[in-house]
Design a protein around this motif. Sequence first.
Motif, PDB file in Angstrom:
ATOM      1  N   CYS A  10      -0.399   2.660  -9.966  1.00 20.33           N
ATOM      2  CA  CYS A  10       0.390   3.438  -9.384  1.00 20.33           C
ATOM      3  C   CYS A  10       0.970   4.738 -10.056  1.00 20.33           C
ATOM      4  CB  CYS A  10       1.474   2.930  -8.378  1.00 20.33           C
ATOM      5  SG  CYS A  10       3.060   2.567  -9.177  1.00 20.33           S
ATOM      6  N   SER A  12       3.781   4.831 -12.097  1.00 23.40           N
ATOM      7  CA  SER A  12       4.951   4.609 -12.120  1.00 23.40           C
ATOM      8  C   SER A  12       5.693   4.702 -13.428  1.00 23.40           C
ATOM      9  CB  SER A  12       5.782   3.502 -11.433  1.00 23.40           C
ATOM     10  OG  SER A  12       5.261   2.069 -12.083  1.00 23.40           O
ATOM     11  N   CYS A  20       3.897  -3.009  -9.050  1.00 21.14           N
ATOM     12  CA  CYS A  20       3.152  -3.422  -7.758  1.00 21.14           C
ATOM     13  C   CYS A  20       2.573  -4.802  -7.794  1.00 21.14           C
ATOM     14  CB  CYS A  20       1.867  -2.420  -7.595  1.00 21.14           C
ATOM     15  SG  CYS A  20       2.337  -0.638  -7.306  1.00 21.14           S
ATOM     16  N   GLN A  33       7.786   4.003   0.033  1.00 21.42           N
ATOM     17  CA  GLN A  33       7.359   4.438  -1.042  1.00 21.42           C
ATOM     18  C   GLN A  33       6.797   3.182  -2.085  1.00 21.42           C
ATOM     19  OE1 GLN A  33       7.877   7.520  -4.836  1.00 21.42           O
ATOM     20  NE2 GLN A  33       9.740   6.695  -3.703  1.00 21.42           N
ATOM     21  N   ARG A  37       2.910   2.928  -2.978  1.00 18.83           N
ATOM     22  CA  ARG A  37       2.279   2.798  -4.362  1.00 18.83           C
ATOM     23  C   ARG A  37       1.595   1.419  -4.513  1.00 18.83           C
ATOM     24  NH1 ARG A  37       3.966   5.977  -8.157  1.00 18.83           N
ATOM     25  NH2 ARG A  37       5.594   7.475  -7.923  1.00 18.83           N
ATOM     26  N   TYR A  40      -1.905   1.878  -2.887  1.00 17.84           N
ATOM     27  CA  TYR A  40      -2.787   2.585  -3.974  1.00 17.84           C
ATOM     28  C   TYR A  40      -3.384   1.426  -4.970  1.00 17.84           C
ATOM     29  CZ  TYR A  40      -4.168   5.646  -7.411  1.00 17.84           C
ATOM     30  OH  TYR A  40      -5.111   6.181  -8.513  1.00 17.84           O
TER      31      TYR A  40
END
Length: 128
Positions: A10, A12, A20, A33, A37, A40
Amino acid sequence: MKPTPSDCPCGSGQPYAACCGQYHRGNVAPDAQALMRSRYSAYVLGLELYLLATWHPDTRPAALDLEQDMPTKWLGLEVKRHETSDAEHASVEFVARYKVNGKAYRLHETSRFVRNQEQWVYVDGKIH
């Protein structure tokens, strides 16, 4: 694509297991959010069951057939905006970049999320 221990798909900057990966293993995402993420990352990793489980039952398709789709190379995610309307409704605007057969695409969407039985789920999205 299998993530390395040091990078989450994602984007991050966190390790996959602490980002995740924890949601893919069954922990509940704390907000829309984080769920977006993780969804995704689930597309990147081909986790169809996770995607279906985190989709609102009223709008969820019967299947995604990710294995039948043309191979997709996911290139990155940019979260542009995350808004919580109230305790039960939120939206996340993002841009996801990917390639199919060498051709680059970008998906710019504002996704709607609701809390359903104490967990956030994806409802639908508006493509920009």
